[in-house]
Design a protein around this motif. Structure first.
Motif: not given
Length: 372
Positions: A160, A163-164, A195, A197-198, A201-202, A271, A273, A281
């Motif tokens: 995460y 990704n960010e 991305c 997170r897409c 998602p968790a 999303c 992000v 995060t």
């Protein structure tokens, strides 16, 4: 943090000019080294020159990261930063092909050991080992000046973060994971693909998925997934972005199954992000000591909120009456016979408490020896 306009990678912890890399021309010895690679039409001379001027960061130098880093260095990447928090252990050697028994015997951090062995394979790339854990405090500093980020981690928290940074700074990254005899990977290109997170998602609930502890892992799947990740990096770094596989590739080497799942419709308009550009995060820098049990290791890692103020030699001298101490330029190790565990301390204040899976007990040992 803004990326330098030429994609150069600033040395971590140093000052002065950014690192420079070799350039591949028809008049350099590098040409003969990479000649077979350059004869592959999609790369050619132009692609090799591009690769030699680009930079990558590999986060995690375990099984996947070792494969990825080896491919990129041997292929002629210009600059590469190797980030890992851990040391080489004997249990790594069946699948982490860069390392040796000597590395395990001498407790060499994986990032340092990888750099040593990779420099022996190719002295041309600039290789920078960084022995630390990726966190919200250092993620942008360590990742945001690279042309590509490669995932060799084993946890969602680090992914995460990657990704960010990727979305925030527009840097592509390649995700990979392997456990048992299966694995998966995908390339994530900000603004083009879904991305991470897409797609996820968790994080999965604790105990909901297999880990290397519950399912084990065999080395062939690691080689396959790491090689697929490295191939995606070569495409992006040599100007062949059109060839990138943006689907989620799943491989089961034991049952001879190979599947590529299309993810072109997976981008989410909600999303947090890539759609809403919320980097929760990355921005979670609350100061606290973190304790985490490491999968399959009977080890807990303690990460303090701030680096140590005292050198390891001074701490070793203070603790010498407690047990036998072994010190290297990378770490300090002390055997605690009364607690049936081993305490390993790094210069940045992180510690590995081997011999327990209990974060509370590990935190107590850390507090007793180092304080908070």
């Amino acid at each position: 943090m803004e990326r330098p306009p030429d994609g150069s990678m600033e040395p971590i912890g140093g000052s002065g000019a950014a690192m420079t890399s070799h350039e591949v021309t028809n008049n350099t010895p590098a040409t003969s080294r990479y000649v077979r690679q350059m004869r592959y039409a999609p790369i050619g001379t132009a692609g090799q020159q591009s690769l030699g001027s680009r930079s990558a960061v590999v986060v995690g130098l375990g099984a996947l990261g070792a494969v990825i880093a080896s491919h990129l260095v041997r292929a002629g990447i210009g600059r590469i930063r190797l980030i890992d928090r851990d040391i080489v252990e004997y249990s790594n050697l069946h699948r982490q092909m860069l390392y040796t028994e000597e590395d395990a015997e001498h407790l060499v951090p994986k990032a340092e050991a990888a750099a040593i062995h990779l420099r022996a394979a190719n002295s041309e790339p600039i290789i920078e080992p960084v022995v630390t854990e990726l966190s919200a405090f250092n993620a942008e500093r360590l990742l945001a000046d690279a042309d590509i980020i490669m995932d060799g981690t084993d946890n969602f928290s680090a992914r995460y973060l990657i990704n960010e940074v990727s979305v925030k700074h527009g840097i592509p990254w390649v995700y990979g994971g392997a456990v048992g005899g299966s694995g998966m990977c995908t390339s994530i290109i900000p603004g083009t693909t879904a991305c991470f997170r897409c797609l996820f998602p968790a994080p999965p609930a604790a105990g909901a998925v297999d880990t290397c502890e519950t399912a084990g892992v065999i080395s062939p799947i690691v080689d396959i997934i790491g090689s697929l990740q490295a191939a995606e990096a070569l495409k992006l770094l040599t100007g062949n972005a059109g060839a990138v596989n943006t689907g989620l590739t799943q491989v089961d080497v034991w049952h001879s199954q190979w599947l590529n799942i299309k993810t072109t419709q997976s981008r989410r308009s909600d999303c947090p992000v890539c759609a809403k550009r919320s980097f929760e995060t990355l921005e979670n820098t609350d100061s606290h000591t973190a304790a985490a049990s490491l999968c399959g290791r009977h080890t807990v890692q303690i990460t303090p909120p701030q680096p140590l103020q005292s050198p390891l030699s001074q701490i070793a001298s203070r603790l010498s009456h407690i047990g036998q101490i072994e010190s290297t330029r990378y770490l300090m190790r002390i055997s605690l016979a009364d607690r049936e565990c081993t305490f390993i301390l790094f210069p940045d204040g992180r510690a590995l408490i081997q011999g327990t899976d209990d974060p509370v007990a590990a935190q107590r040992i850390y507090n007793d020896l180092i304080g908070t």
